[in-house]
Design an enzyme around this catalytic site. Sequence first.
Site, PDB file in Angstrom:
ATOM      1  N   ASP A   1       0.831  -1.200   0.000  1.00 33.76           N
ATOM      2  CA  ASP A   1       0.000   0.000   0.000  1.00 33.76           C
ATOM      3  C   ASP A   1       0.867   1.252   0.000  1.00 33.76           C
ATOM      4  O   ASP A   1       1.522   1.561   0.996  1.00 33.76           O
ATOM      5  CB  ASP A   1      -0.908  -0.014   1.235  1.00 33.76           C
ATOM      6  CG  ASP A   1      -1.866   1.155   1.267  1.00 33.76           C
ATOM      7  OD1 ASP A   1      -2.105   1.763   0.206  1.00 33.76           O
ATOM      8  OD2 ASP A   1      -2.383   1.475   2.354  1.00 33.76           O
TER       9      ASP A   1
ATOM     10  N   ASP B   1      -1.738   5.656  -5.194  1.00 33.53           N
ATOM     11  CA  ASP B   1      -2.053   4.735  -4.109  1.00 33.53           C
ATOM     12  C   ASP B   1      -2.341   3.331  -4.645  1.00 33.53           C
ATOM     13  O   ASP B   1      -3.403   3.078  -5.194  1.00 33.53           O
ATOM     14  CB  ASP B   1      -3.264   5.262  -3.334  1.00 33.53           C
ATOM     15  CG  ASP B   1      -3.680   4.365  -2.180  1.00 33.53           C
ATOM     16  OD1 ASP B   1      -2.935   3.418  -1.863  1.00 33.53           O
ATOM     17  OD2 ASP B   1      -4.752   4.615  -1.602  1.00 33.53           O
TER      18      ASP B   1
END
Length: 510
Positions: A89, A288
């Site tokens: 992430d 992201d």
Amino acid sequence: MKLTSQPLVLWRKGLSLAIIVNVLMNIALTPCQGKVIKLKLHHGRRHTDFTTGQRSKRAAQNLHGQSGEGYYIQMDLGTPPQKLNVLVDTGSSNFAIAASPDDQISKFFHTNESSTYEDSGTSVYVPYTQGDWTGELATDMVSLPSLPNITVRSSIAFITRSSNFFINTSDWQGIVGFAYQEISRPAGDVEPFFDSLVKEGHVRNLFSIQLCGAKALANSPSLNLSTNSMDGTMLLGGVSETLYKGNIFYTPIHREWYYEVVITDIHVNNESLKLDCKEYNYDKTIVDSGTTNLRLPDKVFQALVKSVQDKVNIPDWYSSQDFWSGTEVVCWPDLVTVYTGFPTVSVALIMTNNTFFRLTLLPQQYLRPVQDPSDPTMSGFCFKFGIASSTAGTVLGAVLMEGFYVIFDREHKQIGFAETTCPPRGSSSTGPDSKISGPFTQADKHLMSQCAYKKPDQKNGSLMVVAYVMAGVCFLCITPLLVMVIQYQVRKCRGRPRGDNSDTGNLINR
């Protein structure tokens, strides 16, 4: 760039007032032959030299996952090592591992079985766009099979409670955040895993990611999600020439917390949405890998949906609003109809003060393959719209990243994009892969520099009133005392006026 806020200006004004008062008091209380106090001002500048190094020529796929459930990498934690999969992430900074049973996962880390586990006695809570968890901060030894002979002691949150965080079909039991320490929980004081690797000199301060998306579309005559797994490659400290083709285009990191960048425009079939460029970055734009969709502020999202709807070229095409909101699945009997009937979507990113480049997504990227919930055995191709509305800024998620090779060059504060060498989503008859074009020159460079959204401080008005009121009260309180002290000092230095013998006599007798 660090922005100067109004509260900071007020603080400086208050500090200036305090300094002036302090100087006056020193003057007043200093003997007639007073001394001069010199204050030294120190100005430092830190220079750091970086070396480019050579590209890595060996890149094995070490990322895996299921469509819409994120990409994970295998890690060895503790002593003896326990193998767990963790979600990669770039939109968070904490390293967190399941440390207690959960209905959604098949295994977790056993802290009592690791001889190198060290508890810090601190709890941490982390919420995401969807889901949250609570854990206990500790440290333990961590290594990756893709980084042989490298082990580092890392700060880890061991999850003891979670809600809507784990996914029972995802096969990952934790998350590793690769963003900057500033956004780590609980207070930006937890060193991220990647920072620990860099700090100890194991890798350079950059990493790169190639997300290849669902591979079933390229290899199956029908969409069978039981085999619709995703693969990818992540390199820590390196860039591989085997993972991209053509040139690498870099955009500056606007702010080092998330990986924030700046969009200058969005096009549908080369036609601009014609919005103020600040709208695209309201209130930030981040890269992201932990978010599936390309997410846009609602005003931008509505404009894009309307433009895409106007340009869809499929006979007898009809879809409800639920399709565009991402909640409804639409199925077609063949890929050609879908991929040639939807328009391209392009995102333009700043390159320099007056240049930019475009990332062009084909329907292969923003139409996300899913299973038909009403008939899982259906032979055909079913999709959800992979672009969504956002209330937390623009997010360049996996839907966009899967079209490119992405380089997070923290050494030079920039993010690079290159055309990927991942297998194409469909056959050659469905069109080319996503492309990068540029650089293009913007005539008005000042316009581009203003695209970054500057969030106003809603407390400015009240803070200003409070600051001026406090300054006024302080001034009223200090002024009489200051006047008295100055008068006393003047009289002491000059002596009493002639004829005032009583006071003179008293002074002599003392």
